[in-house]
Design a protein around this motif. Structure first.
Motif, mmCIF file in Angstrom:
data_model
loop_
_atom_site.group_PDB
_atom_site.id
_atom_site.type_symbol
_atom_site.label_atom_id
_atom_site.label_comp_id
_atom_site.label_asym_id
_atom_site.label_seq_id
_atom_site.Cartn_x
_atom_site.Cartn_y
_atom_site.Cartn_z
ATOM 1 N N GLU A 1 0.609 -1.149 0.262
ATOM 2 C CA GLU A 1 -0.023 0.157 0.150
ATOM 3 C C GLU A 1 0.962 1.556 0.075
ATOM 4 O O GLU A 1 0.578 2.585 -1.055
ATOM 5 C CB GLU A 1 -1.178 -0.216 0.855
ATOM 6 N N GLU A 2 1.719 1.772 0.995
ATOM 7 C CA GLU A 2 2.870 2.522 0.868
ATOM 8 C C GLU A 2 3.729 2.563 -0.690
ATOM 9 O O GLU A 2 3.472 3.945 -0.782
ATOM 10 C CB GLU A 2 3.790 2.356 1.978
ATOM 11 N N TYR A 3 3.686 1.544 -1.355
ATOM 12 C CA TYR A 3 4.613 1.468 -2.362
ATOM 13 C C TYR A 3 3.958 2.322 -3.669
ATOM 14 O O TYR A 3 3.623 3.124 -4.400
ATOM 15 C CB TYR A 3 5.140 -0.296 -2.701
ATOM 16 N N GLU A 4 2.555 1.602 -3.820
ATOM 17 C CA GLU A 4 1.310 2.375 -4.540
ATOM 18 C C GLU A 4 0.877 3.369 -4.367
ATOM 19 O O GLU A 4 1.089 4.158 -5.201
ATOM 20 C CB GLU A 4 0.296 1.212 -4.665
ATOM 21 N N GLN A 5 1.485 3.836 -2.937
ATOM 22 C CA GLN A 5 0.634 5.618 -2.782
ATOM 23 C C GLN A 5 1.741 6.235 -3.061
ATOM 24 O O GLN A 5 1.857 7.638 -3.816
ATOM 25 C CB GLN A 5 0.503 6.164 -1.114
ATOM 26 N N HIS A 6 3.125 5.862 -3.454
ATOM 27 C CA HIS A 6 4.549 6.604 -3.572
ATOM 28 C C HIS A 6 4.163 6.911 -5.462
ATOM 29 O O HIS A 6 4.706 7.647 -5.962
ATOM 30 C CB HIS A 6 5.895 5.512 -3.482
#
Length: 60
Positions: free
Chosen positions: A53-58
């Motif tokens: 999720e964090e990677y997708e947000q970036h």
């Protein structure tokens, strides 16, 4: 064999694992032989979910 690819990240990953385990009600310690595979898997699965999720947000 489990190994940290970036050794400098080990402390952060350990802290993250402890936080997730606490949120899920799983009591991690220095020895986790008394935990079920399901408990350990739920912590690992949640960690991966949050990292993705964090990677997708970036990527936005």
């Amino acid at each position: 064999m489990s190994r940290t690819i970036v050794p400098e990240a080990k402390h952060g990953l350990d802290t993250f694992k402890t936080e997730v385990a606490h949120e899920l009600g799983v009591q991690f310690s220095d020895y986790n032989g008394n935990l079920s595979s399901r408990q350990c898997g739920s912590v690992g699965g949640e960690m991966v979910k949050r990292m993705v999720e964090e990677y997708e947000q970036h990527l936005k």
